[in-house]
Each structure stands twice: as structure tokens, then as C-alpha cells.
Design a protein around this motif. Structure first.
Motif, PDB file in Angstrom:
ATOM      1  N   TYR A 103      81.315  17.665  42.708  1.00 60.16           N
ATOM      2  CA  TYR A 103      82.454  18.066  41.878  1.00 60.16           C
ATOM      3  C   TYR A 103      83.601  17.051  41.878  1.00 60.16           C
ATOM      4  CZ  TYR A 103      80.126  22.494  41.262  1.00 60.16           C
ATOM      5  OH  TYR A 103      79.216  23.448  40.924  1.00 60.16           O
TER       6      TYR A 103
ATOM      7  N   ILE B 286      81.088  17.016  30.648  1.00 66.55           N
ATOM      8  CA  ILE B 286      81.096  18.171  29.751  1.00 66.55           C
ATOM      9  C   ILE B 286      81.827  19.311  30.450  1.00 66.55           C
ATOM     10  CG2 ILE B 286      79.702  19.851  28.502  1.00 66.55           C
ATOM     11  CD1 ILE B 286      77.463  17.741  28.457  1.00 66.55           C
ATOM     12  N   LEU B 287      82.887  19.782  29.816  1.00 66.20           N
ATOM     13  CA  LEU B 287      83.691  20.873  30.356  1.00 66.20           C
ATOM     14  C   LEU B 287      83.686  22.043  29.389  1.00 66.20           C
ATOM     15  CD1 LEU B 287      86.817  18.814  31.490  1.00 66.20           C
ATOM     16  CD2 LEU B 287      85.021  19.720  32.986  1.00 66.20           C
ATOM     17  N   ASP B 288      83.792  23.226  29.942  1.00 65.33           N
ATOM     18  CA  ASP B 288      84.051  24.440  29.164  1.00 65.33           C
ATOM     19  C   ASP B 288      85.388  24.945  29.686  1.00 65.33           C
ATOM     20  OD1 ASP B 288      84.125  26.773  27.762  1.00 65.33           O
ATOM     21  OD2 ASP B 288      82.307  27.638  28.637  1.00 65.33           O
TER      22      ASP B 288
ATOM     23  N   ASP C 211      88.263  24.585  31.926  1.00 63.56           N
ATOM     24  CA  ASP C 211      88.378  23.863  33.193  1.00 63.56           C
ATOM     25  C   ASP C 211      87.078  23.878  33.986  1.00 63.56           C
ATOM     26  OD1 ASP C 211      91.031  23.267  32.723  1.00 63.56           O
ATOM     27  OD2 ASP C 211      91.770  25.071  33.738  1.00 63.56           O
ATOM     28  N   PHE C 212      86.042  24.492  33.466  1.00 65.29           N
ATOM     29  CA  PHE C 212      84.772  24.650  34.172  1.00 65.29           C
ATOM     30  C   PHE C 212      83.845  23.469  33.879  1.00 65.29           C
ATOM     31  CE2 PHE C 212      80.369  26.292  34.286  1.00 65.29           C
ATOM     32  CZ  PHE C 212      80.309  26.652  35.628  1.00 65.29           C
ATOM     33  N   LEU C 213      83.367  22.839  34.929  1.00 62.67           N
ATOM     34  CA  LEU C 213      82.425  21.736  34.791  1.00 62.67           C
ATOM     35  C   LEU C 213      81.061  22.273  34.379  1.00 62.67           C
ATOM     36  CD1 LEU C 213      81.548  18.744  35.186  1.00 62.67           C
ATOM     37  CD2 LEU C 213      81.081  19.349  37.577  1.00 62.67           C
ATOM     38  N   VAL C 214      80.570  21.808  33.247  1.00 62.15           N
ATOM     39  CA  VAL C 214      79.245  22.207  32.764  1.00 62.15           C
ATOM     40  C   VAL C 214      78.201  21.203  33.231  1.00 62.15           C
ATOM     41  CG1 VAL C 214      77.822  22.610  30.714  1.00 62.15           C
ATOM     42  CG2 VAL C 214      80.211  23.384  30.767  1.00 62.15           C
ATOM     43  N   ASP C 215      78.472  19.901  33.042  1.00 61.09           N
ATOM     44  CA  ASP C 215      77.504  18.870  33.421  1.00 61.09           C
ATOM     45  C   ASP C 215      78.177  17.507  33.320  1.00 61.09           C
ATOM     46  OD1 ASP C 215      75.072  17.767  34.206  1.00 61.09           O
ATOM     47  OD2 ASP C 215      73.933  18.611  32.533  1.00 61.09           O
ATOM     48  N   TYR C 216      77.523  16.538  33.917  1.00 60.49           N
ATOM     49  CA  TYR C 216      77.889  15.133  33.734  1.00 60.49           C
ATOM     50  C   TYR C 216      76.840  14.499  32.833  1.00 60.49           C
ATOM     51  CZ  TYR C 216      80.824  15.749  37.898  1.00 60.49           C
ATOM     52  OH  TYR C 216      81.756  16.180  38.794  1.00 60.49           O
TER      53      TYR C 216
ATOM     54  N   PRO D 194      72.023  14.331  30.264  1.00 66.23           N
ATOM     55  CA  PRO D 194      72.557  15.313  31.226  1.00 66.23           C
ATOM     56  C   PRO D 194      72.045  15.058  32.644  1.00 66.23           C
ATOM     57  CG  PRO D 194      71.732  16.403  29.254  1.00 66.23           C
ATOM     58  CD  PRO D 194      71.288  14.973  29.173  1.00 66.23           C
TER      59      PRO D 194
ATOM     60  N   SER E 222      72.073  17.077  35.020  1.00 63.93           N
ATOM     61  CA  SER E 222      71.365  18.266  35.491  1.00 63.93           C
ATOM     62  C   SER E 222      69.863  18.202  35.213  1.00 63.93           C
ATOM     63  CB  SER E 222      71.950  19.522  34.848  1.00 63.93           C
ATOM     64  OG  SER E 222      71.795  19.467  33.442  1.00 63.93           O
TER      65      SER E 222
END
Length: 173
Positions: A106, A133-135, A137-142, A155, A157
Motif C-alpha cells: 500500500y 487505479i483508485l475508487d 480513496d480506495f486503492l483498486v490496483d496498480y 494490472p 493484481s
């Protein structure tokens, strides 16, 4: 007096996105010699303003590429790159050259490095974070870029394997 210069993350990521699916002919392509991933990542880091380091007391404590015949293994090989980049600034290095640390997932930012490692924690592949990639303030992916199975904004992930994460702060001169 020691000066610290910040890493230019946007320039490193910009270089990664420009060259992820092709090759910069100013450098040799090591695809046929075990892969081009770390060579490409070193180019990205260098494009982010990190200068060559010729000052270590042996070739594994230096980091540069002038030509195929005048380069360090730390420039082109995953595990030597890791040992150099993490071990470069410590109590016995006089704070010269790149400054980076291994961090948690993170803590990554654009321009930081991700490596795939074997069970014995030895690196075999190197990638760079090109976007986040954020939603809200939430981290979705790099998203990552890499050579050796060239990928652009892929991605993280979806990358299979154990990973370690390296944050680059800048360099001392």
C-alpha cells in the motif's frame, strides 16, 4: 555537503509507458540473454533522474550502462539490482547515489518498483508502477509496465507469484 534530489516519478513512468512495447535503440536489448526486464527498469529509473553510480568499491555496488561491454550486473539482472538499490544507502555508504527502501504493497507510488521473487526471496523479474487505479480513496490496483513479455499498463493484481515492493526516494550527490 551531501545534497538530496527527489526521484522524478512522472518522468520514470512516462519513459516506461513510451518504451514498454518497443525498445530504445540507445540501449542493448537483452531479451535473448535471459530477459530485458531489469535493463528496461534501470532505464526507467535513470529517466526519473537517478544518475549512474560509479562510486562503489566493486561492480555490485555500482549502477551504470554505457554500452553492452561497459555496464554493471546491477543494471541488467533482477537480484543484483535489488541488492544494489536497497543496500546502496546505509551506514557504510556515505550517502551517495540512489536511496530506496523495501516497502509494503500500500506504500507504492507511480515510478516505484515491483519484483517477482522465488520462494527463497531471490528476484527473477522486475516491473515499474506506471499508474494507480483508485475508487475514491480506495486503492483498486496498480498498473505496471515491463519488458520480457512486454506489458503496458497491465494490472499488477493479474501478475502471479510472490512480490516485493521497492520505493525510490531519490539520490544523494
Amino acid at each position: 555537503m551531501v545534497n538530496f534530489t527527489n526521484y522524478d516519478r512522472k518522468s520514470a513512468a512516462g519513459y516506461a509507458m513510451k518504451w514498454a512495447l518497443s525498445r530504445n535503440t540507445a540501449y542493448k536489448d537483452y531479451e535473448e540473454w535471459g530477459g530485458d526486464c531489469t535493463n528496461f527498469i534501470s532505464q526507467c529509473v535513470h529517466a526519473g533522474g537517478i544518475p549512474f553510480d560509479n562510486n562503489g568499491n566493486n561492480i555490485l555496488k555500482q549502477w551504470y550502462w554505457y554500452s553492452d561491454m561497459n555496464r554493471t550486473p546491477t543494471w541488467t539482472a533482477a537480484e543484483p539490482f535489488y541488492k544494489y538499490i536497497i543496500g546502496n544507502n546505509s551506514s557504510d555508504t556515505n550517502n551517495f547515489g540512489i536511496y530506496a527502501e523495501e516497502v509494503d504493497y500500500y506504500d507504492l507510488e507511480i515510478g516505484d518498483i515491483v519484483q517477482l521473487v522465488y520462494e527463497d526471496n531471490l528476484a527473477y523479474h522486475t516491473m515499474i508502477v506506471s499508474d494507480i487505479i483508485l475508487d475514491g480513496d480506495f486503492l483498486v490496483d496498480y498498473l505496471i509496465c515491463q519488458h520480457t513479455y512486454d506489458l503496458l499498463n497491465y494490472p499488477l493484481s493479474l501478475k502471479v507469484g510472490e512480490k516485493r515492493y521497492i520505493k525510490i526516494f531519490g539520490y544523494y550527490d
